[in-house]
Write a protein that holds these residues in place. Sequence first.
Motif, PDB file in Angstrom:
ATOM      1  N   GLU A  10     -30.329  31.988  -6.828  1.00 21.86           N
ATOM      2  CA  GLU A  10     -29.519  31.019  -7.563  1.00 21.86           C
ATOM      3  C   GLU A  10     -30.311  29.735  -7.729  1.00 21.86           C
ATOM      4  O   GLU A  10     -31.219  29.440  -6.941  1.00 21.86           O
ATOM      5  N   TYR A  24     -29.936  25.475  -9.542  1.00 18.98           N
ATOM      6  CA  TYR A  24     -29.038  24.500 -10.162  1.00 18.98           C
ATOM      7  C   TYR A  24     -29.804  23.242 -10.548  1.00 18.98           C
ATOM      8  O   TYR A  24     -30.862  22.927  -9.998  1.00 18.98           O
ATOM      9  N   GLU A  83     -25.465  25.461 -13.211  1.00 16.42           N
ATOM     10  CA  GLU A  83     -25.829  26.407 -12.162  1.00 16.42           C
ATOM     11  C   GLU A  83     -25.986  27.803 -12.751  1.00 16.42           C
ATOM     12  O   GLU A  83     -25.334  28.149 -13.745  1.00 16.42           O
ATOM     13  N   GLY A  84     -26.835  28.604 -12.124  1.00 13.93           N
ATOM     14  CA  GLY A  84     -27.006  29.983 -12.544  1.00 13.93           C
ATOM     15  C   GLY A  84     -27.413  30.838 -11.369  1.00 13.93           C
ATOM     16  O   GLY A  84     -28.005  30.358 -10.394  1.00 13.93           O
ATOM     17  N   SER A 122     -24.322  34.972 -13.337  1.00 20.36           N
ATOM     18  CA  SER A 122     -23.316  33.925 -13.539  1.00 20.36           C
ATOM     19  C   SER A 122     -24.005  32.675 -14.062  1.00 20.36           C
ATOM     20  O   SER A 122     -25.167  32.399 -13.746  1.00 20.36           O
ATOM     21  N   ARG A 142     -22.751  28.490 -14.954  1.00 22.81           N
ATOM     22  CA  ARG A 142     -21.620  27.578 -14.780  1.00 22.81           C
ATOM     23  C   ARG A 142     -22.055  26.156 -15.080  1.00 22.81           C
ATOM     24  O   ARG A 142     -23.147  25.724 -14.702  1.00 22.81           O
ATOM     25  N   ALA A 193     -20.341  22.242 -14.631  1.00 19.19           N
ATOM     26  CA  ALA A 193     -19.220  21.587 -13.957  1.00 19.19           C
ATOM     27  C   ALA A 193     -19.392  20.079 -14.010  1.00 19.19           C
ATOM     28  O   ALA A 193     -20.514  19.556 -14.039  1.00 19.19           O
ATOM     29  N   SER A 222     -14.680  22.844 -14.842  1.00 19.09           N
ATOM     30  CA  SER A 222     -15.850  23.709 -14.974  1.00 19.09           C
ATOM     31  C   SER A 222     -15.594  24.797 -15.994  1.00 19.09           C
ATOM     32  O   SER A 222     -14.450  25.167 -16.272  1.00 19.09           O
ATOM     33  N   GLU A 251     -17.279  28.700 -16.700  1.00 14.93           N
ATOM     34  CA  GLU A 251     -18.158  29.679 -16.073  1.00 14.93           C
ATOM     35  C   GLU A 251     -18.076  31.017 -16.787  1.00 14.93           C
ATOM     36  O   GLU A 251     -16.989  31.466 -17.170  1.00 14.93           O
ATOM     37  N   ARG A 308     -19.445  35.088 -16.125  1.00 19.93           N
ATOM     38  CA  ARG A 308     -19.926  35.883 -14.991  1.00 19.93           C
ATOM     39  C   ARG A 308     -19.874  37.373 -15.324  1.00 19.93           C
ATOM     40  O   ARG A 308     -18.954  37.829 -16.016  1.00 19.93           O
TER      41      ARG A 308
END
Length: 635
Positions: A330, A332, A348-349, A365, A367, A369, A385, A387, A389
């Motif tokens: 992940e 961000y 974020e991913g 995913s 996102r 936010a 947020s 998102e 996914r």
Amino acid sequence: MAAGPFCVSRSAAAIATLLLCLALPVVPATAFEIFGWKPFGGEEEEQGEAVPDPTPYEAELAVSTGDEDLTGDLKGASLLVQQQDKPPSGEAGLIARALSDRERLVAKLYSEGRYGGTVSIKLAGIPLETALEQSDLPNARPVKVSILVNPGPVFTFGNVSISSNTSELSTDPSFWGLTQGEPAESGKILSAEGRIVALLRGRGYPKAKIAERRITADHSSNRLDVALVADAGPQARFGPVAVNGTEVTDPDFVKQQAMLPEGGIYSPEDIARARKRLNDLGIFSSIRFVEGDIAGPDGTLPITIEVSERKRHVIGAGASWSSTEGFGVEAYWRRRNLFGRGELLSVEGSVGRIGTESFENQEYSARIAFEKPGVFGPLTSFSTSLEARQENPDAYKSRTATFNAFLNREFSDTLKGRAGAEVFFADEEDAFGENEYLLVGLPADLTFDNRDDKLNPSKGVFAAVFAEPAYDTLNSNAMGFVKGTVSSYYALDKAKRFILAGRVSLGSIFAPSIESVPASRRLIAGGGGSIRGYAYRNVGPRVNGEVVGGRSLVELSGEVRVRVTETIGVVGFVDAGNAYEDSVPDFSEELKVGVGAGLRYFTPIGPLRVDAAIPLDPGKDDPDFALYVGLSQAF
């Protein structure tokens, strides 16, 4: 008898006044390094900073009584012993280190309640005092350094008096831990002084101090008489608040979030809460509260908040692995303090199940936010947020998009809650076929957390409850989601080396049928955060041999955590649970149980966790055993 400058040698009838010192043991530091980077900290290498004229030496320390425990403590406090691998600069440097060492060793004796002890140090056979006078040592290298400690007897408290210029202070010595007849350790006196000052400050006296300390050692009776006189100073009220050091941040916003009650009685607790609120914003690297001079008839105390702002752009990454779920990564990007009032924008991913699934069937995913603190006062914030996914456990494949918005409220230091609205779209494939859902819901949750350490708790309780009424607009179904989790921790010893930890989770979904609930929202057990040893989301009701999930869930976990050394720990655990078809658990069905053990490597940022688990009743697609790696305890 040889004695250092802080030691006193007297006849049996003599009385001496002593200066108390607190000795801090020197603990060797170690670091874990990867290509020059030390993720867990450690001492800087001294490469490029060579000591001129290094003087190597070999030090030996002995205690005349042969007390092994005391010898170990003194060696831990000795600079000469601990820093043998770091030669000082020249003979003068060695002599200076020896002088400092004598003071530390005497202070260590005082901390053990030994006020008649002596410390004798010889350099190449020459007493330290003589070496100091002649400033010359024999040429033999390494220099032989001998330290002989005669600890003397343990003194006990004799007459103890506590007084102050305010009646709000207890004068009972035992209340402050200075009980007549008990060992007169210097740390007890320092602790008592700190408690006295803290109590007076807590009652609105910010300038409280110990005005006088009289400590007398009677060597004829091995008793220590103590007299402490406290000066409370004037009582104060919070005055005007000023802010220094802001560059982007609005100073009025800092004042608002600090919530110092101007005109209220001074309280260190208010200062501590203000510091925590400002720290929680995540936009400051340092925060200082500078107390001014008390002025005026009402005792006004001005406060200046000095801050240093953190860098506004943040990039981070993380990784996880388990033998059943494969690798996960992940990353961000965050922009702090977006508009100068603590706002946070995050992108974020993540990618999961790497190595266990093909590229198109991995989990993804993304996102974005936004958070804004202080929307309706300092204790509220707004967050929203968006998102997208893809999930692909063995039970189903799900592609979802979620938009939500929440109003968050901090009710106390331990109780927080939020409520909001959510739109959830899902396109899913499972044993029931391919279905689409569009849920509109009103989620809310409440969290209580008084744990002493979020990543490695030894006491306290964590409890969270979630509820959401929702309506599926595509299929015209109403439903409700409820889930609660409670975990608790108990240390079996004062050193917190043996800890019992337990967790219980319960969940229910109120809906017409299992099929009417999106697969990604159904209750399914199994995996690292559920029942270790079983495949991820692979425990629950099945259709044609495939897990479809249920409308109720029970999960139980228990751990025994043992800290073997300061950096290594071991854990034994049992997990149990199951998911059920109906909204109320059917306890006639047996729980699935997993057992295992793990290792912990304690780092400054939390314990590194490695767990191995075995499922006692494996089903289809469950492994024979599973491994889990992560940061922090399992719960």
